[in-house]
Write a protein that holds these residues in place. Structure first.
Motif, mmCIF file in Angstrom:
data_model
loop_
_atom_site.group_PDB
_atom_site.id
_atom_site.type_symbol
_atom_site.label_atom_id
_atom_site.label_comp_id
_atom_site.label_asym_id
_atom_site.label_seq_id
_atom_site.Cartn_x
_atom_site.Cartn_y
_atom_site.Cartn_z
ATOM 1 N N ILE A 91 10.769 14.864 11.591
ATOM 2 C CA ILE A 91 10.228 15.672 10.496
ATOM 3 C C ILE A 91 9.939 14.771 9.310
ATOM 4 C CG2 ILE A 91 10.690 17.550 8.883
ATOM 5 C CD1 ILE A 91 12.477 18.803 10.989
ATOM 6 N N VAL A 92 8.721 14.882 8.808
ATOM 7 C CA VAL A 92 8.350 14.251 7.540
ATOM 8 C C VAL A 92 8.442 15.339 6.473
ATOM 9 C CG1 VAL A 92 6.555 13.041 6.258
ATOM 10 C CG2 VAL A 92 6.870 12.579 8.693
ATOM 11 N N ALA A 93 9.394 15.191 5.577
ATOM 12 C CA ALA A 93 9.742 16.264 4.648
ATOM 13 C C ALA A 93 8.605 16.562 3.684
ATOM 14 C CB ALA A 93 11.001 15.906 3.871
ATOM 15 N N LYS A 94 8.670 17.757 3.124
ATOM 16 C CA LYS A 94 7.677 18.204 2.155
ATOM 17 C C LYS A 94 7.776 17.383 0.878
ATOM 18 C CE LYS A 94 5.879 22.550 0.280
ATOM 19 N NZ LYS A 94 6.121 24.009 0.163
ATOM 20 N N SER A 95 6.652 17.190 0.214
ATOM 21 C CA SER A 95 6.530 16.426 -1.029
ATOM 22 C C SER A 95 6.925 14.957 -0.865
ATOM 23 C CB SER A 95 7.370 17.052 -2.155
ATOM 24 O OG SER A 95 8.756 16.904 -1.906
ATOM 25 N N SER A 96 6.899 14.454 0.383
ATOM 26 C CA SER A 96 7.155 13.035 0.626
ATOM 27 C C SER A 96 5.871 12.374 1.119
ATOM 28 C CB SER A 96 8.277 12.850 1.642
ATOM 29 O OG SER A 96 7.897 13.403 2.893
ATOM 30 N N ASP A 103 5.199 5.726 15.651
ATOM 31 C CA ASP A 103 5.262 5.832 17.108
ATOM 32 C C ASP A 103 6.577 6.510 17.471
ATOM 33 O OD1 ASP A 103 2.849 4.512 17.463
ATOM 34 O OD2 ASP A 103 3.795 2.543 17.483
ATOM 35 N N VAL A 104 6.504 7.707 18.056
ATOM 36 C CA VAL A 104 7.703 8.460 18.389
ATOM 37 C C VAL A 104 7.564 9.050 19.781
ATOM 38 C CG1 VAL A 104 8.268 9.022 15.995
ATOM 39 C CG2 VAL A 104 6.804 10.556 17.308
ATOM 40 N N GLU A 105 8.711 9.446 20.328
ATOM 41 C CA GLU A 105 8.760 10.196 21.573
ATOM 42 C C GLU A 105 9.332 11.573 21.268
ATOM 43 O OE1 GLU A 105 10.918 8.148 24.533
ATOM 44 O OE2 GLU A 105 9.503 6.472 24.704
ATOM 45 N N GLY A 106 8.619 12.592 21.633
ATOM 46 C CA GLY A 106 9.030 13.951 21.290
ATOM 47 C C GLY A 106 8.087 14.543 20.255
ATOM 48 N N ASP A 107 8.504 15.633 19.651
ATOM 49 C CA ASP A 107 7.675 16.324 18.672
ATOM 50 C C ASP A 107 7.817 15.686 17.293
ATOM 51 O OD1 ASP A 107 7.029 17.997 20.716
ATOM 52 O OD2 ASP A 107 8.343 19.635 20.086
ATOM 53 N N ILE A 108 6.819 15.901 16.475
ATOM 54 C CA ILE A 108 6.860 15.476 15.079
ATOM 55 C C ILE A 108 6.202 16.555 14.231
ATOM 56 C CG2 ILE A 108 4.725 14.131 15.322
ATOM 57 C CD1 ILE A 108 5.855 12.250 13.150
ATOM 58 N N GLN A 109 6.834 16.895 13.121
ATOM 59 C CA GLN A 109 6.326 17.897 12.188
ATOM 60 C C GLN A 109 6.032 17.213 10.852
ATOM 61 O OE1 GLN A 109 8.995 21.217 11.854
ATOM 62 N NE2 GLN A 109 8.832 21.761 14.028
#
Length: 221
Positions: A91-96, A103-109
């Protein structure tokens, strides 16, 4: 349990005897002795009730702790199992703001802003309503509900109500819901799941068939 009950009965009997003695002093006119005996019996009665209450509390408290220990431990084990089975999510947090490649394995939001390329293996990229990405996105599945400016390479691409894509779309299938926006170039890629036999289309030799038909007509004449 029977032992404690027997001792409590004896103690209560003694208190009732003291109350009787205090009543005798009152009838005899000895008020000082009556008051002292009544006070002592009242204090003894209070002590008896406090002792009984503390004993019952300790007894039932142990039982409830032993009964409640099993479901708590079971819930912790179930939570560990579900977390182990669940797919990893970044997760890339809000307001960041994040600058660079991911590069990741799995989901990313993506709730914040990412300036760079995002590559995901065996997962999905989800651009949330407040998210924004400037760069190239590559994943089996991409879901856009925010702003994307760049290139999207995926097997399936979904642009939701608040989603906006400005750039190039390279995907096997793309869907845009009402309210979504796509400005740019769309390049459809072949689905890798298709086998070679499905892609090969047999072509009949129409020239030979026509010549055979003509030959049969001439012989019949």
């Amino acid at each position: 349990m029977a032992k404690h009950r027997f001792s409590d009965n004896i103690f209560l009997s003694c208190i009732w005897i003291m109350w009787s003695i205090a009543l005798g002093f009152y009838l005899a006119g000895n008020l000082l002795s009556c008051a002292v005996t009544a006070i002592l019996s009242f204090l003894a009665l209070i002590f008896c009730f406090i002792h009984m209450r503390s004993r019952l509390k300790t007894m039932f408290g142990k039982k409830t702790e032993t009964v409640a220990a099993e479901p708590v431990s079971q819930a912790v084990d179930d939570k560990k199992n579900t977390n182990a089975e669940a797919r990893r999510c970044t997760i890339v947090a809000k307001s960041s703001v994040f600058k660079g490649d991911i590069d990741v394995e799995g989901d990313i939001q993506i709730w914040g802003k990412v300036i760079g390329n995002i590559r995901v293996k065996e997962g999905a990229i989800r651009i949330m309503h407040a998210g924004r990405v400037e760069g190239e996105l590559s994943a089996p599945e991409i879901i856009i509900d925010g702003d994307v400016e760049g290139t999207c390479c995926a097997a399936t691409l979904d642009i939701l109500e608040h989603g906006e894509l400005r750039g190039i779309s390279r995907c096997g299938s793309m869907s845009i819901k009402r309210g979504g926006l796509f400005l740019g170039q769309s390049e459809q890629i072949e689905n890798k799941a298709k086998s070679a036999s499905e892609r090969v289309v047999p072509i009949k030799d129409t020239n030979n068939d026509k010549s055979k038909d003509k030959a049969t007509v001439k012989t019949s004449v």
